[in-house]
Motif scaffolding. Sequence first.
Motif, short mmCIF file in Angstrom:
data_model
loop_
_atom_site.label_atom_id
_atom_site.label_comp_id
_atom_site.label_asym_id
_atom_site.label_seq_id
_atom_site.Cartn_x
_atom_site.Cartn_y
_atom_site.Cartn_z
N ASP A 217 0.88 -1.12 0.02
CA ASP A 217 -0.06 -0.11 0.09
C ASP A 217 0.79 1.36 0.04
O ASP A 217 0.36 2.41 -0.59
CB ASP A 217 -1.07 0.03 1.21
N ASN A 218 2.17 1.16 0.40
CA ASN A 218 2.94 2.39 0.72
C ASN A 218 4.16 2.35 -0.12
O ASN A 218 5.06 3.27 -0.03
CB ASN A 218 3.13 2.74 2.25
N CYS A 219 4.35 1.31 -0.91
CA CYS A 219 5.48 1.07 -1.86
C CYS A 219 5.65 1.90 -3.04
O CYS A 219 4.58 1.96 -3.62
CB CYS A 219 5.79 -0.48 -2.03
N GLU A 220 6.65 2.55 -3.42
CA GLU A 220 6.64 3.16 -4.56
C GLU A 220 7.65 2.71 -5.52
O GLU A 220 8.05 3.15 -6.88
CB GLU A 220 7.17 4.86 -4.20
N TYR A 221 8.63 1.69 -5.26
CA TYR A 221 9.56 1.24 -6.12
C TYR A 221 9.69 -0.29 -5.54
O TYR A 221 10.26 -0.52 -4.54
CB TYR A 221 10.96 1.65 -6.31
N ALA A 222 9.29 -1.26 -6.54
CA ALA A 222 9.53 -2.61 -6.02
C ALA A 222 10.41 -3.40 -7.24
O ALA A 222 10.08 -3.11 -8.38
CB ALA A 222 8.02 -3.25 -6.02
N ILE A 223 11.33 -4.27 -6.79
CA ILE A 223 11.87 -5.15 -7.82
C ILE A 223 11.40 -6.36 -7.21
O ILE A 223 11.68 -7.13 -5.96
CB ILE A 223 13.42 -4.89 -7.60
N ILE A 224 10.97 -7.41 -8.14
CA ILE A 224 10.31 -8.62 -8.04
C ILE A 224 10.96 -9.51 -8.77
O ILE A 224 11.11 -9.70 -9.82
CB ILE A 224 8.79 -8.70 -8.36
N PHE A 225 11.66 -10.47 -7.92
CA PHE A 225 12.47 -11.56 -8.65
C PHE A 225 11.48 -12.73 -8.51
O PHE A 225 11.38 -13.41 -7.65
CB PHE A 225 13.66 -11.75 -7.52
N PRO A 361 9.59 5.00 -0.26
CA PRO A 361 9.62 3.72 0.28
C PRO A 361 9.93 2.78 -0.96
O PRO A 361 8.91 2.68 -1.95
CB PRO A 361 8.46 3.60 1.27
N HIS A 362 10.54 1.55 -0.51
CA HIS A 362 10.88 0.69 -1.61
C HIS A 362 11.11 -0.68 -0.78
O HIS A 362 11.16 -0.75 0.30
CB HIS A 362 12.13 1.00 -2.21
N CYS A 363 10.87 -1.70 -1.86
CA CYS A 363 11.45 -3.15 -1.24
C CYS A 363 11.70 -4.09 -2.44
O CYS A 363 11.41 -3.86 -3.56
CB CYS A 363 10.33 -3.58 -0.44
N ILE A 364 12.43 -5.15 -1.97
CA ILE A 364 12.64 -6.25 -2.86
C ILE A 364 12.14 -7.39 -2.30
O ILE A 364 11.83 -7.95 -1.11
CB ILE A 364 14.38 -6.54 -2.84
N ALA A 365 11.29 -8.11 -3.51
CA ALA A 365 10.34 -9.38 -2.81
C ALA A 365 10.99 -10.44 -4.05
O ALA A 365 11.46 -10.28 -5.10
CB ALA A 365 9.10 -8.96 -2.96
N ALA A 366 10.67 -11.57 -3.43
CA ALA A 366 11.14 -12.58 -4.52
C ALA A 366 10.05 -13.91 -4.35
O ALA A 366 9.69 -14.10 -3.16
CB ALA A 366 12.39 -13.31 -4.27
N GLY A 367 9.62 -14.38 -5.48
CA GLY A 367 8.92 -15.55 -5.60
C GLY A 367 9.77 -16.83 -5.73
O GLY A 367 10.89 -17.01 -5.57
N ALA A 368 9.31 -17.96 -5.94
CA ALA A 368 10.04 -19.35 -6.23
C ALA A 368 10.44 -19.42 -7.71
O ALA A 368 11.46 -19.89 -7.76
CB ALA A 368 8.96 -20.47 -6.04
N SER A 396 9.56 -1.49 7.93
CA SER A 396 9.59 0.20 7.65
C SER A 396 8.23 0.59 6.65
O SER A 396 7.91 -0.37 5.89
CB SER A 396 10.81 0.69 7.09
N LEU A 397 8.07 1.80 6.46
CA LEU A 397 7.12 2.01 5.36
C LEU A 397 7.11 1.72 4.18
O LEU A 397 8.41 1.81 3.63
CB LEU A 397 6.69 3.56 5.59
N GLY A 398 6.27 0.59 3.33
CA GLY A 398 6.58 0.52 2.17
C GLY A 398 7.71 -0.78 2.07
O GLY A 398 8.09 -1.27 0.80
N GLY A 399 7.93 -1.34 3.11
CA GLY A 399 9.16 -2.44 3.02
C GLY A 399 8.50 -3.82 3.22
O GLY A 399 7.55 -3.92 3.36
N VAL A 400 9.57 -4.86 3.76
CA VAL A 400 9.25 -6.21 4.23
C VAL A 400 8.97 -6.14 5.69
O VAL A 400 9.59 -5.46 6.51
CB VAL A 400 10.23 -6.95 3.65
#
Length: 716
Positions: A217-225, A361-368, A396-400
């Motif tokens: 809801d608060n993330c502005e930049y996401a890198i999805i692996f 706020p930004h975060c990195i996430a990864a699937g399988a 943190s805001l927008g993070g993991v």
Amino acid sequence: MGHERCRVSGSEAIAGCITRRDFLKVTGGAVIASQLLALTGCIEEGEMNWTPFGDLGERYIPSVCLQCPGGCGILVRVVNGRAVKIEGNPLYPSNRGGTCPKGQMGLQILYDPDRIRGPMKQTKRRGDPTGFRQISWDEGVKTLMAKLKEIRQRGEPHTVVVMTGRLRGQMGDLFGRFCDAFGTPNNVGHSSICEDGSPMAHWMAQGWKKYAAYDWDNCEYAIIFGGEFLEAWRPTARLLRAWGDMRRGWLGVRAKFVYVGPRFSVTAAKADEWLPLNPGTDAALALGLAHAIVRDRLYDRKFIEERCFGFEDWQDEHGHHHRGFKDYLLKEWSVGKASKICGIPAETIERIAHEFAGKAPHCIAAGARGTSMQSNGIFTRFAIHALNGLVGSVDSLGGVLRQIDPPLTKWADVVQDEIAKAGVSQVRIDYAGTARYPLAGKVYQDICDRILEGKPYPVNALLCYYTNPLFASPDINRWTKAIEKIPFIATFSPFMDETTLHADLILPDHTYLERWQDDVIYPSMGYPVVGIRQPVVKPLYDTRNTMDVILQVAHEIGGSVAASFPWKDAEDLLKFRYRGVFEAQKGGKVKGNFTAETFDEWWEKFCKLGVWTDPPYPYAREHPERWAKVLVHHEKEKEEKEAGKFMFYSLHLRHKLEHIAEEEAKRNGTTVEREMEQMLEGLKVAARGDELYLPHYEPVRYVGDRKEYPLVLVTY
């Protein structure tokens, strides 16, 4: 606009942006509209029509979907005792009234003509569908109880293997408790063949082995692996809604998505950028990004100085020098090296690193898929998650985030007699947690080999709950042979799957629309959310809730096993656990008011609404007392602060491997160094020394000669 403008949940945004008139225009249906309006606080609870009305005997009953592990809240429309439609429950925060196509298909499970209609016993050769005879539940339960009791009286409870699949709510704890009380260590879930390495990465860095939540809801930049955000990631309905909100710039900022993966998926097509890297090289790309961030000093200095361990070089209690992540990145890695391995241009890696680090706020996430499902998956996930640590996107805001569990009543200690104590002390049938598989909690895929070998001991009985090894394993020939060696097999499946066809006894479960069962939300919202499954129709056939069956079997075995299960049925057990939620006097703010004077009143409201929540999420950045839950302290960690550290150098991993090596050295009369080396060779891990405990790149392993077989299988 600043980041403060983002700190709002989806339900709060709806309440503030949409009027009652808008809802009525959009929904068109009085009942669903009333549920949506209740979400916004525009009507009172008493106006919600959950009871039969009119001549049709029509009503909406809340439940929780079980078509995937996402567990979305649903409303089942029931007319004259028949379920006719499934809608989303607008009070459920993860799906907010929406459902995916799988959820809509739930009625096909309930009314499937191929359902098993009652308990059955095989009277002919295993695998012969004509050999099953319908029996009574009394005979079925007594058959299972007698077989288990016989094995236990021989002092061999550890030779019983319980294999499980989709465990929701209290079912996982129920089976675990039964195994502990009965005396078998062999509670084997199927997560080792379907989960990615995320829980292990979180454990290595933060000390807890679970999936994480993400503050989309608060993330502005996401890198999805490798996470198929728009296809099959979990929970799907939550992600689809989050994607729409983020991409429309619903609060003034349009989030940027970068998708990393070798396949041009739907998510890749819809992302701002697709990075089509070489299969199995995600860790190299992550380390290339990390190198650029550290080299150019774009990392979060405050977070690293206050909440991280192993970024800088350090000395242990013996005065030995150890390498930190910073030195490793700057001396062993470069953007060019990463580019050469992963196939992404160096200038792209440089640009993405700078964009990501500068866009909080930004975060990195990864699937399988394409990441953790490769042979180097665990260390790949560790390298990816380390990027969150570098930029401070941890709780943190927008993070993991770390998903908070509801305040359920704690289980009482399991009662164990000497037979149970001796049984659970045996090595597991799959050798999980030993030097062979030191980091594994279970090794589902190897059970068949252990059965065929008869080592470490023969298997005398197999119980299967929502798992089908004769279908789920790539090489079913091994499992077919293994099944033939097991003297007794019982399943709880409501359908005649491949393994159930080879069972001696079938005790079919209700479908999820016919039974009592709770559902603790899949990590997603961060704050606690629980839903309740309740019968929306009377059971169609002579089936039973497996929770009731396990309780009855435990009671009939008697002794310490029965003493560990003081509940009469599933509803009684659920009420025991959820009394803790009532007594905590928290949450329930799905409509602003969920207070109750007595537990019975609370339970009635819970069943009426179908959901209990406790928002908002308390970010540890703003509530420092929560760091102790988010960054779990290690008992041997040199740093003695209660909150622990985000570990770029994983002391959790180091102490685990050292402990197992020490135990093996004592058992074999060898040295710790020798046992450690043998363990790493067995795991086929290339790294040694400090690199082993740092986020690093393990080359993906190939089967056969790489020149002759150069392709890598990427499932989706």
